[in-house]
Structures are given as C-alpha cells and as structure tokens.
Design an enzyme around this catalytic site. Structure first.
Site, PDB file in Angstrom:
ATOM      1  N   ASN A  43      43.449  32.701  20.168  1.00 16.99           N
ATOM      2  CA  ASN A  43      42.515  32.203  21.181  1.00 16.99           C
ATOM      3  C   ASN A  43      41.034  32.289  20.822  1.00 16.99           C
ATOM      4  O   ASN A  43      40.250  31.526  21.363  1.00 16.99           O
ATOM      5  CB  ASN A  43      42.795  32.849  22.546  1.00 16.99           C
ATOM      6  CG  ASN A  43      42.706  34.352  22.528  1.00 16.99           C
ATOM      7  OD1 ASN A  43      42.820  34.979  21.483  1.00 16.99           O
ATOM      8  ND2 ASN A  43      42.484  34.943  23.682  1.00 16.99           N
ATOM      9  N   GLY A  91      53.551  32.829  10.660  1.00 20.66           N
ATOM     10  CA  GLY A  91      53.820  33.363  11.992  1.00 20.66           C
ATOM     11  C   GLY A  91      54.551  34.690  11.956  1.00 20.66           C
ATOM     12  O   GLY A  91      54.161  35.628  11.245  1.00 20.66           O
ATOM     13  N   GLU A 146      45.661  45.330  20.920  1.00 22.49           N
ATOM     14  CA  GLU A 146      44.879  44.717  22.003  1.00 22.49           C
ATOM     15  C   GLU A 146      45.759  43.648  22.617  1.00 22.49           C
ATOM     16  O   GLU A 146      46.020  42.620  22.002  1.00 22.49           O
ATOM     17  CB  GLU A 146      43.601  44.084  21.427  1.00 22.49           C
ATOM     18  CG  GLU A 146      42.689  45.056  20.706  1.00 22.49           C
ATOM     19  CD  GLU A 146      42.064  46.091  21.622  1.00 22.49           C
ATOM     20  OE1 GLU A 146      42.056  45.881  22.851  1.00 22.49           O
ATOM     21  OE2 GLU A 146      41.599  47.130  21.123  1.00 22.49           O
ATOM     22  N   GLU A 150      51.027  37.537  33.096  1.00 18.50           N
ATOM     23  CA  GLU A 150      49.961  36.842  32.377  1.00 18.50           C
ATOM     24  C   GLU A 150      50.396  35.407  32.080  1.00 18.50           C
ATOM     25  O   GLU A 150      51.410  35.185  31.415  1.00 18.50           O
ATOM     26  CB  GLU A 150      49.639  37.566  31.060  1.00 18.50           C
ATOM     27  CG  GLU A 150      48.438  36.952  30.373  1.00 18.50           C
ATOM     28  CD  GLU A 150      48.118  37.596  29.030  1.00 18.50           C
ATOM     29  OE1 GLU A 150      49.041  37.748  28.208  1.00 18.50           O
ATOM     30  OE2 GLU A 150      46.949  37.925  28.800  1.00 18.50           O
ATOM     31  N   TYR A 171      51.350  24.901  26.773  1.00 17.22           N
ATOM     32  CA  TYR A 171      51.263  23.854  27.803  1.00 17.22           C
ATOM     33  C   TYR A 171      52.507  23.910  28.701  1.00 17.22           C
ATOM     34  O   TYR A 171      52.416  23.936  29.927  1.00 17.22           O
ATOM     35  CB  TYR A 171      51.150  22.515  27.074  1.00 17.22           C
ATOM     36  CG  TYR A 171      51.221  21.263  27.900  1.00 17.22           C
ATOM     37  CD1 TYR A 171      50.083  20.743  28.527  1.00 17.22           C
ATOM     38  CD2 TYR A 171      52.420  20.552  28.011  1.00 17.22           C
ATOM     39  CE1 TYR A 171      50.157  19.564  29.250  1.00 17.22           C
ATOM     40  CE2 TYR A 171      52.495  19.373  28.734  1.00 17.22           C
ATOM     41  CZ  TYR A 171      51.351  18.887  29.360  1.00 17.22           C
ATOM     42  OH  TYR A 171      51.427  17.721  30.071  1.00 17.22           O
ATOM     43  N   CYS A 227      42.215  36.985  27.232  1.00 14.09           N
ATOM     44  CA  CYS A 227      42.956  38.190  27.620  1.00 14.09           C
ATOM     45  C   CYS A 227      42.356  38.847  28.857  1.00 14.09           C
ATOM     46  O   CYS A 227      43.066  39.421  29.669  1.00 14.09           O
ATOM     47  CB  CYS A 227      42.972  39.181  26.462  1.00 14.09           C
ATOM     48  SG  CYS A 227      41.341  39.440  25.759  1.00 14.09           S
ATOM     49  N   GLY A 266      47.660  41.931  26.474  1.00 15.77           N
ATOM     50  CA  GLY A 266      47.350  40.985  27.542  1.00 15.77           C
ATOM     51  C   GLY A 266      46.638  41.602  28.732  1.00 15.77           C
ATOM     52  O   GLY A 266      46.248  42.773  28.724  1.00 15.77           O
ATOM     53  N   LYS A 281      45.854  38.119   8.861  1.00 11.03           N
ATOM     54  CA  LYS A 281      46.712  36.988   9.240  1.00 11.03           C
ATOM     55  C   LYS A 281      46.205  36.385  10.556  1.00 11.03           C
ATOM     56  O   LYS A 281      46.258  37.037  11.600  1.00 11.03           O
ATOM     57  CB  LYS A 281      48.165  37.438   9.437  1.00 11.03           C
ATOM     58  CG  LYS A 281      49.088  36.238   9.594  1.00 11.03           C
ATOM     59  CD  LYS A 281      50.457  36.596  10.110  1.00 11.03           C
ATOM     60  CE  LYS A 281      50.585  36.513  11.597  1.00 11.03           C
ATOM     61  NZ  LYS A 281      50.309  35.184  12.187  1.00 11.03           N
ATOM     62  N   PRO A 282      45.713  35.142  10.513  1.00  9.07           N
ATOM     63  CA  PRO A 282      45.296  34.501  11.768  1.00  9.07           C
ATOM     64  C   PRO A 282      46.512  34.043  12.565  1.00  9.07           C
ATOM     65  O   PRO A 282      47.647  34.057  12.064  1.00  9.07           O
ATOM     66  CB  PRO A 282      44.498  33.289  11.278  1.00  9.07           C
ATOM     67  CG  PRO A 282      45.037  32.979   9.918  1.00  9.07           C
ATOM     68  CD  PRO A 282      45.539  34.281   9.341  1.00  9.07           C
TER      69      PRO A 282
HETATM   70  P1  NAD Z   1      51.622  36.506  20.124  1.00  5.83           P
HETATM   71  O1  NAD Z   1      52.025  37.884  20.470  1.00  5.83           O
HETATM   72  O2  NAD Z   1      52.591  35.407  20.271  1.00  5.83           O
HETATM   73  O3  NAD Z   1      51.116  36.429  18.605  1.00  5.83           O
HETATM   74  C1  NAD Z   1      50.051  37.233  18.146  1.00  5.83           C
HETATM   75  C2  NAD Z   1      50.108  37.327  16.641  1.00  5.83           C
HETATM   76  O4  NAD Z   1      51.257  38.080  16.269  1.00  5.83           O
HETATM   77  C3  NAD Z   1      50.256  35.977  15.922  1.00  5.83           C
HETATM   78  O5  NAD Z   1      49.449  36.002  14.766  1.00  5.83           O
HETATM   79  C4  NAD Z   1      51.733  35.940  15.569  1.00  5.83           C
HETATM   80  O6  NAD Z   1      52.012  35.124  14.456  1.00  5.83           O
HETATM   81  C5  NAD Z   1      52.004  37.389  15.266  1.00  5.83           C
HETATM   82  N1  NAD Z   1      53.399  37.839  15.394  1.00  5.83           N
HETATM   83  C6  NAD Z   1      54.387  37.315  16.144  1.00  5.83           C
HETATM   84  N2  NAD Z   1      55.514  38.073  16.029  1.00  5.83           N
HETATM   85  C7  NAD Z   1      55.207  39.098  15.191  1.00  5.83           C
HETATM   86  C8  NAD Z   1      55.923  40.215  14.699  1.00  5.83           C
HETATM   87  N3  NAD Z   1      57.212  40.437  15.018  1.00  5.83           N
HETATM   88  N4  NAD Z   1      55.296  41.085  13.880  1.00  5.83           N
HETATM   89  C9  NAD Z   1      53.998  40.904  13.553  1.00  5.83           C
HETATM   90  N5  NAD Z   1      53.265  39.847  13.986  1.00  5.83           N
HETATM   91  C10 NAD Z   1      53.857  38.957  14.802  1.00  5.83           C
HETATM   92  O7  NAD Z   1      50.284  36.206  20.981  1.00  5.83           O
HETATM   93  P2  NAD Z   1      49.429  34.861  21.054  1.00  5.83           P
HETATM   94  O8  NAD Z   1      50.173  33.881  21.880  1.00  5.83           O
HETATM   95  O9  NAD Z   1      48.956  34.473  19.702  1.00  5.83           O
HETATM   96  O10 NAD Z   1      48.142  35.390  21.832  1.00  5.83           O
HETATM   97  C11 NAD Z   1      48.071  35.476  23.211  1.00  5.83           C
HETATM   98  C12 NAD Z   1      48.127  36.921  23.647  1.00  5.83           C
HETATM   99  O11 NAD Z   1      47.093  37.678  23.011  1.00  5.83           O
HETATM  100  C13 NAD Z   1      47.886  37.083  25.130  1.00  5.83           C
HETATM  101  O12 NAD Z   1      48.818  37.973  25.667  1.00  5.83           O
HETATM  102  C14 NAD Z   1      46.473  37.666  25.192  1.00  5.83           C
HETATM  103  O13 NAD Z   1      46.200  38.388  26.371  1.00  5.83           O
HETATM  104  C15 NAD Z   1      46.434  38.492  23.972  1.00  5.83           C
HETATM  105  N6  NAD Z   1      45.045  38.761  23.559  1.00  5.83           N
HETATM  106  C16 NAD Z   1      44.541  40.014  23.750  1.00  5.83           C
HETATM  107  C17 NAD Z   1      43.221  40.281  23.406  1.00  5.83           C
HETATM  108  C18 NAD Z   1      42.637  41.660  23.629  1.00  5.83           C
HETATM  109  O14 NAD Z   1      41.586  41.948  23.053  1.00  5.83           O
HETATM  110  N7  NAD Z   1      43.260  42.501  24.429  1.00  5.83           N
HETATM  111  C19 NAD Z   1      42.419  39.277  22.842  1.00  5.83           C
HETATM  112  C20 NAD Z   1      42.985  38.023  22.655  1.00  5.83           C
HETATM  113  C21 NAD Z   1      44.296  37.774  23.006  1.00  5.83           C
END
Ligand code: NAD
Length: 497
Positions: free
Chosen positions: A166, A222, A266, A398, A348, A300, A268, A189-190
């Site tokens: 995000n 991913g 960090e 969330e 979406y 978040c 949700g 890793k982005p």
């Molecule tokens: P996600 O958990 O789907 O993915 C986050 C990251 O983890 C991605 O890079 C993904 O590829 C990776 N990933 C997925 N499975 C993994 C695994 N088993 N092991 C290691 N890495 C793995 O989250 P998202 O959809 O990318 O982001 C949205 C979430 O992030 C929301 O819940 C949001 O609240 C949270 N968020 C929190 C903060 C904060 O500072 N607290 C900031 C931004 C986003």
C-alpha cells in the site's frame, strides 16, 4: 496512457532483473509476475517471481557484506550518514520519475504520491542523522570496584524485510533508512503487486556508489519467496508489514528456524474515531472522510469505525455524505484526483464482498456509495454505512477499502472507551473535541499506538508508529525504530588484572 507509457519506456533499470550483491542479475526462476495499472487493469510490466535459490543468493550476499564487508567493519557512522544523505539527494533528483511510476503502479493520486516522496526523502535524511550517534552506556561498578561495566550497541545483522503493497516507496524508507543507518545489511521484498519503485530505488542506491556490494538486495515475488526469507537461517531480524494472518504465520515461522531471531510485525487496524458534541462538524466531516478514504482506504490506520454523539448524529450525517460524495475520482495522474482505485482484483472483490455483508448480513443502512466506479479497473465509490452495530462484521473486520462504518449513536465517552478496549486492533484512533478532560481521558485510556486529536493521518519521521494487540509489535519511525536495529553487548572489564 501517453504520460504513463513514457515513464515505462525510459526506466533506467531492466525490470526483468533483480538487484543482488551489488549488481543486476537474472533470476534463477522461470516464473514471472504480472504488474498491473489498477486504474485500467492493464499489464504494465513483467518481473521475475524469485525462487529459493535467488533468495539464498541474496541472503548470502547480505550475510557476507555484514560479516566481511566494509559497511560494518570499516565505515564510520559518519560515512554511513553521508551515504544515506547522498541517497536522499539521488531520490530527490529523480523524484518526478519515481512519482509517475508509483502512481502508475499503485493507482494513487499523483498529489498523494508527491507527499509520500517528500516523506521518503525526509526519512533518509532523518535517519542519516542517527548513523553517527550510536551510543552505549557506562554503568558504574556496583559490587566490585575493579569491574568496569559498559554497553556497546551493535547492528542486529542481516535484516529481511517483507513489505505490504500500500505504500511501496514510503514504507521501504520506513524500514531501510533506519536499518542501514544502524549498520545492518538488507534483503528487501516488496509486495508482489508493487515492485517497480523498489527496483528504481535499488538503481539509485547503486548509482550513488556509496553502498558496498551486498548491503542492499532485492527479491521479488509473493508467498514463496517471502516464506523462504523468513525461514532462512542466516537472517537475524525480520521486519514485516502486512495482514494479521500473514503476520501470525511469520511469527510462527521465525520461532521454528534453527536460530530464533527478532521480529517486528506491523499489521492491520480497525481504528475508531470519536466525534464529541462540541466538535466543529464541517471541519470534522472532512477530516473523518479523508481519515478513512485516504489511499482508497488501503491504509492500516484508516479511521473506519466512527462514533458520533447522539446529540449531533442527525446533523452530522448529511455532512459526512457530502464530504464522501465530493471526493474527486479521476485518472490518478490528474492533479485534481483525490481518491484512486483498489490495488488489484482480489482487493476489489474483497471490498465489494464486505459491502454486500454490510447490507445483507449486518443490515446496516447505506448513506452513500456501495458501487463500482468509473467503469474500469478496480474503482469503488467512497462508501459510508450508518447506524452500524459496534459488533457488526463491517465494524470489526479490516476491509482495506473506502468503506466507513458510522456506528450507532453513543451517549458517553466512557461507554466508547469500554467497548474499544475489546477492539482486536490497537494501531490508531482519533477524537474531535476541544474539551481537555475528554482528550485526556481518551488519550490515557485507549491502548492505541497513535492517537490523533482534532486531526487524522499525520505521521512524522520522529514519532514512533506501531500497534497494540493484533496490530502487531515493534515500532517504525522515530528513534525507537532505529534502536530496533541495534542490540547492546555488555562488556565487563576487570581493571585489576
Ligand atoms: P499480506 O499479508 O497479504 O502480504 C504482506 C506481504 O507478505 C507481501 O509482501 C506478501 O507477499 C508477503 N507474504 C505473504 N505470505 C507470506 C508468508 N507466508 N511468509 C512471508 N511473507 C509472506 O498483506 P497485504 O495485502 O500486502 O497488505 C495489507 C495489510 O498490511 C493490511 O492488513 C494492512 O493493515 C497491513 N499494513 C500494516 C501497516 C502497519 O504499519 N501496521 C502498514 C501497511 C499495511
């Protein structure tokens, strides 16, 4: 698409390569990931989906750079400071390209991205200032005058970062700037949806010529490569941003590796806002709507659970409706655009499903929105429900989209605080009032990492950010974040020897 096409046609790096051990290299994997423009759902790039071999290469490069390279073993703090300052200047000089690329890859309004680039540059300068100020403590002898005790702080080691989609470049800065300032080396890793500005960043870091090989490495992909990073035995710390479910998986995994390692997660949020009877209703309606809808609600700390006092409830609803409907939804690259699309089809669909749940299962009243918008890509209208039960799914889970739940009216702040104590999350909260007693009660009692009073969403390099409960642990930003990349060693010296 013309302006967009131009940035893609003049990328200064090859997006099909990954940056590992100081050079751009082919991934060993045959898999690739499609990168989309969420405005139109068109594919704008194809990048490698790294495998375990790529990851191993990146971690070993960071490990060698940490243990044998000059970054930790020869550079002074002042040299690391200057490297980070040079990087900040390099980002500043290329900021227009990065802004275009970020807006194209995320669908963020270009005006928002400009603010995020201001923050990104500032973060590198801010944390550069800590690089030459690593301090230990001398502890006066307690029981034996001949034993001198003191601490030295050393970098944690190799840090594996896993980012959410995000805020790609800005959250990269939150993580990478303090870690590099502390003398760590990094594998980053982005989010799989948003790799392009991370690659641009790697290009700039390389171009400064001030970061020895292996100090900063990128892997793309991913779950597979993320999990491999968490599981790798040579990683000393994991810094994770993402969902609660993945965060819990990361915590479980880091406990199962051969060496346990420190972790910060960090996660949700479902952040409450409270509008008291004396609030300025016009101003507050706008602050609440931007507090919720900023970044299309994919934030978040988004204000998604709104408490409005009974005495002003009916007056306030038309103002919220008007503020939500006034948001400008246009092509993200248009300077007037205030809200963009969701990031991808999965997000979406998830948001539309929550809107259905709000209507059908929670039986909430719809104030405005609830439909797809613009007839293309992943756009959804700013959506507001009202008279929502505080225990409804749309009020407690969330959603990560432009959906605000205005709860049933409340009568006393104590009742709100009591209910919020059971909120699964504790990332952020807001209150709108000029009454000091209410502000003090709210800020003292609420277990939230950030509390905004009469404003919302402002974040600064120097103030720590993080959560309680399922919003995670560890802090980003501020001195606290920098300190999280250092560990103290205690030295005990017998001066009578
Ligand atoms: P996600 O958990 O789907 O993915 C986050 C990251 O983890 C991605 O890079 C993904 O590829 C990776 N990933 C997925 N499975 C993994 C695994 N088993 N092991 C290691 N890495 C793995 O989250 P998202 O959809 O990318 O982001 C949205 C979430 O992030 C929301 O819940 C949001 O609240 C949270 N968020 C929190 C903060 C904060 O500072 N607290 C900031 C931004 C986003």
């Amino acid at each position: 698409m013309s302006g967009n096409a131009s940035i893609l046609s003049r990328l200064p790096f090859d997006e099909k390569l990954i940056y590992v051990d100081g050079e751009w290299t082919m991934s060993q994997a045959s898999q690739t990931c499609r990168v989309e423009n969420p405005d139109t759902a068109e594919t704008i790039a194809t990048v490698p989906e790294c495998n375990a071999q790529d990851l191993d290469h990146a971690v070993k490069a960071a490990y060698t750079a940490f243990h044998d390279g000059p970054w930790v073993n020869e550079y002074s703090g002042a040299q690391r400071r200057d490297a980070l300052l040079a990087l900040a200047t390099a980002i500043e000089e290329s900021r227009q390209d990065i802004e275009e690329l970020e807006s194209l890859n995320t669908g963020k309004p270009i005006s928002d991205v400009r603010v995020e680039l201001d923050d990104t540059i500032d973060l590198f300068r801010f944390f550069a200032g800590y690089a030459d100020k690593v301090e230990g403590r001398h502890i006066a002898a307690q029981t034996n005058r001949n034993l001198e005790g003191y601490t030295v702080k050393v970098p944690v080691g190799v840090v594996g970062f896993i980012n959410a989609f995000n805020y790609p470049i800005c959250l990269l800065a939150w993580k990478v700037a303090p870690a590099l300032a502390a003398g760590c080396t990094v594998v980053f890793k982005p989010g799989p949806q948003t790799p392009l500005t991370t690659q641009y960043f790697a290009h700039l870091l390389h171009k400064t010529g001030k970061f020895p090989r292996g100090v900063f490495n990128v892997v793309l992909g991913g779950v597979g490569v993320g999990q491999a990073l968490v599981d790798h035995d040579l990683v000393d710390k994991i810094g994770f941003t993402g969902s609660v479910a993945t965060g819990k998986q990361v915590i479980r995994s880091t406990a199962s590796t051969r060496n346990v390692r420190c972790t910060s997660v960090e996660l949700g949020g479902k952040s409450p806002g409270v509008v008291m009877p004396d609030a300025d209703l016009d101003k507050t309606a706008k602050l609440v709507v931007s507090g919720c809808m900023a970044n299309a609600g994919m934030n978040c700390n988004a204000l998604t659970r709104l408490w409005v006092h009974r005495s002003i409830y009916d007056e306030f609803m038309p103002r919220i409706k008007a503020a939500a409907e006034a948001l400008v939804l246009r092509t993200p690259q248009d300077g007037a655009t205030e809200m963009g699309p969701l990031i991808d089809k999965r997000q979406y669909d998830r948001v539309l499903e929550y809107i259905r749940i709000g209507r059908e299962e929670d039986k909430a009243a719809l104030l405005t929105g609830g439909q797809p918008a613009l007839g293309r890509g992943y756009w959804i209208q700013p959506t507001v429900f009202f008279n929502v039960s505080p225990t409804a799914r749309i009020a407690t889970e969330e959603i990560f989209g432009p959906v605000l739940s205005v709860l049933e009216p409340f009568d006393s702040l104590d009742e709100v605080i009591e209910i919020e104590r059971k909120n699964e999350f504790g990332l952020a909260a807001g209150i709108f009032t000029r009454r000091h007693q209410d502000i003090a009660k709210f800020t003292r009692k609420l277990r939230s990492g950030t509390i905004w009073v009469n404003n919302y969403n402002a974040l600064y390099s120097y103030l720590p950010f993080g959560g309680f409960r399922n919003s995670g642990f560890g802090r980003e930003l501020g001195y606290e974040s920098f300190d999280g990349y250092l560990v103290p060693k205690s030295i005990i010296d017998d001066i009578s020897y």
